[in-house]
Design an enzyme around this catalytic site. Structure first.
Site, PDB file in Angstrom:
ATOM      1  CD  GLU A 171      -9.488  24.469  10.859  1.00  0.00           C
ATOM      2  OE1 GLU A 171      -9.045  25.319  10.082  1.00  0.00           O
ATOM      3  OE2 GLU A 171      -9.086  24.339  12.032  1.00  0.00           O
ATOM      4  CG  ASN A 213     -10.539  17.513  12.958  1.00  0.00           C
ATOM      5  OD1 ASN A 213     -11.000  17.005  13.984  1.00  0.00           O
ATOM      6  ND2 ASN A 213      -9.505  18.338  12.969  1.00  0.00           N
ATOM      7  CG  HIS A 250      -8.616  24.368  19.301  1.00  0.00           C
ATOM      8  ND1 HIS A 250      -7.463  23.868  19.857  1.00  0.00           N
ATOM      9  CD2 HIS A 250      -8.642  23.905  18.034  1.00  0.00           C
ATOM     10  CE1 HIS A 250      -6.815  23.145  18.951  1.00  0.00           C
ATOM     11  NE2 HIS A 250      -7.521  23.144  17.840  1.00  0.00           N
ATOM     12  CD  GLU A 279      -7.138  20.040  15.835  1.00  0.00           C
ATOM     13  OE1 GLU A 279      -6.937  21.257  16.016  1.00  0.00           O
ATOM     14  OE2 GLU A 279      -7.189  19.528  14.712  1.00  0.00           O
ATOM     15  CG  ASP A 281      -6.147  23.949  22.862  1.00  0.00           C
ATOM     16  OD1 ASP A 281      -7.292  24.278  22.496  1.00  0.00           O
ATOM     17  OD2 ASP A 281      -5.134  24.185  22.172  1.00  0.00           O
TER      18      ASP A 281
HETATM   19  C1  XIL Z   1      -1.798  24.333  14.604  1.00  0.00           C
HETATM   20  C2  XIL Z   1      -0.480  23.884  15.180  1.00  0.00           C
HETATM   21  O1  XIL Z   1      -0.694  23.525  16.527  1.00  0.00           O
HETATM   22  C3  XIL Z   1       0.534  24.987  15.071  1.00  0.00           C
HETATM   23  O2  XIL Z   1       1.827  24.516  15.452  1.00  0.00           O
HETATM   24  C4  XIL Z   1       0.616  25.510  13.640  1.00  0.00           C
HETATM   25  O3  XIL Z   1       1.452  26.638  13.606  1.00  0.00           O
HETATM   26  C5  XIL Z   1      -0.754  25.883  13.148  1.00  0.00           C
HETATM   27  O4  XIL Z   1      -1.637  24.801  13.284  1.00  0.00           O
HETATM   28  N1  XIL Z   1      -6.794  23.381  13.908  1.00  0.00           N
HETATM   29  C6  XIL Z   1      -6.095  22.339  13.381  1.00  0.00           C
HETATM   30  C7  XIL Z   1      -4.655  22.180  13.726  1.00  0.00           C
HETATM   31  O5  XIL Z   1      -6.683  21.476  12.716  1.00  0.00           O
HETATM   32  O6  XIL Z   1      -3.925  21.624  12.669  1.00  0.00           O
HETATM   33  C8  XIL Z   1      -4.017  23.490  14.131  1.00  0.00           C
HETATM   34  O7  XIL Z   1      -2.685  23.222  14.571  1.00  0.00           O
HETATM   35  C9  XIL Z   1      -4.846  24.125  15.219  1.00  0.00           C
HETATM   36  C10 XIL Z   1      -6.243  24.414  14.729  1.00  0.00           C
END
Ligand code: XIL
Length: 469
Positions: A171, A213, A250, A279, A281
């Site tokens: 990020e 990422n 996401h 990731e 969802d």
């Molecule tokens: C999130 C986790 O799922 C949570 O449990 C935590 O509180 C915060 O982080 N981007 C990422 C992940 O790269 O590491 C994040 O994960 C979600 C967004």
């Protein structure tokens, strides 16, 4: 810190309100030079991991160490997934809570669990503006740069030989239209902090794959996507070690699955890196968005795996949106069926064999291909930005169907092709003939297929002509 607002919508919040997390054996496809493809149900696997593996890919999930004692959780984990990413246990605050005091106990529980079951592991994440321990949050400048490099070196060395890949940097780019880096204490140590982190990681483990990422880099035309693309291109050109790009994906109400997602995946891949959905969802687990995202990965040969960000809705960091493939009771949701179907339907596009088939080299045809009686037609749509474009070409078979097809187009002067998917181009500029791949030449009467290419320059005035073979 305030929450990021993006033009696409607000980032999902974390459940940790105090934190400023902004979030924040299929490889054997070539037999005697002939490409085999899987035709769906004949080879249908019944779990996500098995189906992905048949196509040379993995299907994984984020895992939380404290859930490995929950039998309902591990039943699904063991049955469905062949890759894991520790959800929080390898973040900087977890592995180096006090400077130079490393704690790996929770991360090791996940690593051992996965290793015992032959699951791949992605380490997540070495350098990030978020989830930094207090001591690092308070650091700036040269001291921070040294501490960050030490962290990368120590953690990568500790896990040397055990992981498939590392999210080295997470990020690092800003949302919105600036295409700029995100401001952070790490960014303020100098623009080269990202490549410094990748070099340190490579020095500590020459074999683990090193990934960048990020989120909101799914839409190909977004400024943030383009900025990350240019960084990866620059790294490849200058020999900065980078092996993969992760699209977090996401997808939310405001930032949903983009129709050009496949273009994004294939464009990154064309730079010479693997791409992964890291990731995944989706708000309310929309089955169509899930299906499309998975199908896009399957269509890009270097899209090597997909990870969903949790198993059951109740495990999700966005649990209120029920964004995952299993409900709180561990039942498969509609989205699960959509994903499994997309994996089972997935064909693995293959590149033509580089060596001639046995029997000696074949002479290329000197006469134009004979046209099937029904012929074919082609239309093009072009999406442009300053300095580049993506062309999507739709090929439609005539009344007799096709065994194969060729589409010829003349590019405007100065335009060059940098990346083609679902077709084989004869060249990169001027008049170019695109031939079907092994998996999309055969079309029934009236059926259509699409291929595309990305170009530099201006992509106007291209008129495709199609001939059936
Ligand atoms: C999130 C986790 O799922 C949570 O449990 C935590 O509180 C915060 O982080 N981007 C990422 C992940 O790269 O590491 C994040 O994960 C979600 C967004």
């Amino acid at each position: 810190m305030s929450d990021d607002i993006t033009p696409a919508g607000r980032r999902p919040e974390t459940r940790h309100g105090t934190r400023a997390l902004l979030i924040s054996a299929a490889a054997a496809l070539l037999a005697a030079g002939a490409a085999l493809t899987f035709a769906g149900s004949a080879n249908a696997a019944s779990t996500l991991g098995a189906s992905a593996a048949e196509r040379g890919r993995y299907f994984g999930t984020a895992v939380a160490a404290n859930k490995l004692s929950d039998g309902a959780y591990t039943t699904i984990l063991n049955r469905e997934f062949n890759q894991v990413t520790p959800e929080n246990e390898m973040k900087i605050d977890a592995t180096e809570p006090q400077q130079n005091q490393f704690t790996f106990a929770n991360a090791d529980r996940i690593v051992n669990y996965a290793q015992q079951r032959g699951m791949k592991i992605k380490g997540h994440t070495l350098a990030w503006h978020s989830q930094q321990p207090g001591w690092m949050q308070r650091m700036e400048g040269t001291t921070l740069r040294q501490a960050m490099l030490n962290h990368v070196t120590q953690v990568v060395t500790y896990y040397r030989g055990k992981l498939d890949s590392w999210d080295v940097v997470n990020e690092a780019f800003a949302d919105g239209n600036s295409g700029a880096r995100r401001d952070s204490n790490l960014q303020r140590t100098g623009n080269d902090w990202i490549e410094a982190a990748f070099r340190a990681a490579r020095a500590a483990d020459p074999n683990v794959k090193l990934c960048y990422n990020d989120y909101n880099i799914d839409n190909w035309t977004a400024a943030k996507t383009q900025a990350v693309y240019r960084m990866v291109q620059d790294f490849k050109q200058r020999g900065v070690p980078i092996d993969c790009v992760g699209l977090q994906s996401h997808f939310t109400g405001g930032s949903s699955y983009p129709s050009n997602y496949r273009t994004t995946l294939s464009s990154f891949a064309a730079l010479g890196v693997d791409v992964q959905i890291t990731e995944l969802d989706i708000t309310n687990a929309d089955p169509n968005q899930y299906r499309n995202a998975v199908a896009d990965c399957m269509a890009v040969p270097r899209c090597t795996g997909i990870t969903v960000w949790g198993i059951r809705d109740s495990d999700s960091w966005r649990s209120g949106e029920r964004p995952l493939l299993f409900d709180g009771n561990g039942n498969k949701k509609q989205a699960y069926d959509a994903v499994l179907q997309a994996l089972n339907d997935g064909v693995t596009p293959t590149t033509p064999p580089t060596t001639p088939p046995t029997g000696g080299p074949t002479t290329p045809p000197t006469t134009p291909p004979t046209q099937g009686p029904g012929g074919c037609s082609a239309t093009v749509s072009v999406q442009s930005w300053t300095g580049g474009f993506v062309a999507t070409v739709r090929v439609t078979a005539g009344s007799s169907g096709t065994n194969g097809w060729r589409v010829t187009m003349t590019l405007p002067s100065g335009a060059t092709i940098v990346n083609t998917w679902n077709a084989q181009p004869s060249g990169t500029s001027g008049t170019v003939t695109f031939s079907n791949m092994s998996y999309n030449g055969r079309l029934g009467a009236g059926q259509s297929t699409e291929f595309g290419f990305q170009g530099n320059g201006v992509g106007t005035g291209m008129t495709p002509s199609c001939s059936a073979t």
